[in-house]
Design a protein around this motif. Sequence first.
Motif, short mmCIF file in Angstrom:
data_model
loop_
_atom_site.label_atom_id
_atom_site.label_comp_id
_atom_site.label_asym_id
_atom_site.label_seq_id
_atom_site.Cartn_x
_atom_site.Cartn_y
_atom_site.Cartn_z
N SER A 144 48.93 34.10 43.37
CA SER A 144 48.95 32.83 42.47
C SER A 144 47.98 33.11 41.30
O SER A 144 47.17 34.06 41.50
N LEU A 145 48.19 32.36 40.16
CA LEU A 145 47.18 32.61 39.00
C LEU A 145 45.97 32.04 39.57
O LEU A 145 44.85 33.05 39.15
N TRP A 146 45.70 31.28 40.29
CA TRP A 146 44.43 30.66 40.38
C TRP A 146 43.64 31.65 41.51
O TRP A 146 42.54 31.97 41.41
N ALA A 147 44.67 32.38 42.46
CA ALA A 147 43.98 33.29 43.29
C ALA A 147 43.59 34.57 42.59
O ALA A 147 42.49 35.16 43.06
N GLY A 148 44.15 34.85 41.41
CA GLY A 148 43.73 35.94 40.68
C GLY A 148 42.39 35.50 39.92
O GLY A 148 41.50 36.47 39.55
N LEU A 149 42.47 34.43 39.21
CA LEU A 149 41.36 34.13 38.50
C LEU A 149 40.05 34.02 39.00
O LEU A 149 38.98 34.50 38.82
N PHE A 150 40.03 33.16 40.37
CA PHE A 150 38.89 32.97 41.00
C PHE A 150 38.69 34.21 42.10
O PHE A 150 38.81 33.66 43.42
N ASN A 151 38.73 35.24 41.77
CA ASN A 151 38.57 36.38 42.60
C ASN A 151 37.09 36.71 43.08
O ASN A 151 36.13 36.08 42.36
N PRO A 152 36.74 37.38 44.09
CA PRO A 152 35.40 37.53 44.43
C PRO A 152 34.48 38.07 43.57
O PRO A 152 33.18 37.66 43.43
N MET A 153 34.93 38.72 42.45
CA MET A 153 33.88 39.35 41.59
C MET A 153 33.64 38.21 40.21
O MET A 153 32.64 38.38 39.38
N TYR A 154 34.32 37.25 40.21
CA TYR A 154 34.56 36.47 38.80
C TYR A 154 32.99 35.52 38.61
O TYR A 154 32.70 35.84 37.76
N LEU A 155 32.93 34.78 39.42
CA LEU A 155 31.53 34.06 39.20
C LEU A 155 30.36 34.71 38.98
O LEU A 155 29.55 34.43 38.30
N PRO A 156 30.09 35.70 39.92
CA PRO A 156 28.89 36.63 39.93
C PRO A 156 28.92 37.50 38.54
O PRO A 156 27.80 37.31 37.91
N GLN A 157 30.07 37.78 38.11
CA GLN A 157 30.02 38.73 37.00
C GLN A 157 29.83 37.64 35.65
O GLN A 157 29.15 37.93 34.66
N LEU A 158 30.59 36.29 35.90
CA LEU A 158 30.32 35.69 34.80
C LEU A 158 28.84 35.27 34.57
O LEU A 158 28.53 35.18 33.31
N ALA A 159 28.26 34.92 35.68
CA ALA A 159 26.91 34.57 35.28
C ALA A 159 25.98 35.97 34.82
O ALA A 159 25.04 35.49 34.13
N PHE A 160 26.29 36.89 35.17
CA PHE A 160 25.48 38.05 34.85
C PHE A 160 25.80 38.54 33.32
O PHE A 160 24.74 38.54 32.55
N ARG A 161 27.09 38.30 32.91
CA ARG A 161 27.45 38.30 31.37
C ARG A 161 26.84 37.14 30.62
O ARG A 161 26.43 37.62 29.55
#
Length: 478
Positions: free
Chosen positions: A173-190
């Motif tokens: 699903s789109l939501w499963a793709g968006l909220f992948n394990p790398m998403y929030l950590p990478q967003l915080a880092f960037r």
Amino acid sequence: MDFPIFHIDFIGNRLLIAVDAILHVLINHAFAIGALPIVVLLEYTGIRHGDPRWDTLAYRLLKVVFIVTTTVGALTGVGIWFSAALVNPAAIGSLIRVFFWGWFVEWIVFVSEVSLIMLYFLSWPNSTESALAKRRHMRFGVMLAAFSWITMAIIVAILGFMMDPGDWHERQSLWAGLFNPMYLPQLAFRTSLAMVMGGMTMMAFGYWFTDHDMAFREGLARTICVWTALWTGLLAIAAWWYSSVVPAHMLANIPVAITTQAYTDWLANFKWVLIAGLLFVGWVLADSLRRPGRLHGGQYVAAALVLCVMLGQFERVREFIRKPFIIGNYMYANGIRVADYPLLRRDGILKHAVYAGVRDIRSDNQTIAGREVFQLTCTRCHTVKGVNGIRAQLVRMYGDQRWNADVIAAYLENMHGARYFMPPFPGNQEELTALAVYLASLQNRAQSYEGVQVTGIPKPDHVAASTHYGSIPDLTHP
């Protein structure tokens, strides 16, 4: 296997994308994401203190941001789409199918962002008529900064998905793709890295724009450096969080990504290079807070450049360590889906490649067929004689001794086990042998492969394209 092959041998597909993408990321992080909040902060400071010098400086800084982001930034952004679609259309097609609505929203946000920066910049001269007009104008800046960040937030979800799709393989699903394990950590880092880069970049420009007003420069240095120092602390936390979610097989690729296969012992020293760079940025910030306005402008420039180099290296490493996949556990870097490998190993890739010029391999066309196999399976990462050239790799492996096709074939058959970042060979045994014959022929005649493969011979009616097979639903076809 349904698309023609695009290739420029002297630069290679990897470097073609890397140059454009890294330049775009540097501009995006330092100017579009990191600098705009500072412009708004300076405009607000001018309103609060009733000092027009803050407003004048903010407008001059915005002019720099406006010019850079709407020229080089915009062109390189379009360039990413253009080059990625040329180099690996199957991967782009798959990502569009998964993130169609995400990209739909991102394009609306992007158009809004372009409109807002035009409105924010062009309406600035008329916003000084009254305090009320100024506050209304500042709202455009707040919305612009927010929309710029939202654009990055959506794209980071796609970048994280390409590294580790998480449970998308089961949920799809789109939501499963968006909220992948790398998403929030990478967003915080960037996000935190962009704010630090924006702070150093704007301080470098601000230093030169205030060369005749030392008292004002002190206030500027104190304002920007306090903001940047706060984000630097968050950057350290986000970097640790991000590194903690990188899968183990990607961590194992880091030595090759950072250096080269011949100099992996330098890895032990590389972390000290990173630490030294961060300490230098920290020292510039600390010294600015201790002696605001007294540092030389070159120190801010050096700190900004150090951050740019570190971000560029981060992008290079991030792109490499996800190998052998372009989309984690779904599609290999060669553009072939994992689910299609059994079919291609049974039938061969030439029978399922729409634009292949050879279908059947015979003793008299092995070299030509091997060249076809090379361009289908290898040219997304390798060239013949250019950047990451396969001939130079073979010279390092076999030297001046006569290159034996049987030895090369044995290596190709087991290369994924020896070097995990290399995708397994996808074809049948005949194609493996033909590829080895072609590679062995490069010792004596290494002609570069150039251009776009746009013609092929018709496939038999009973042979379907490989992308219609496999247990995982195809993402490039309805």
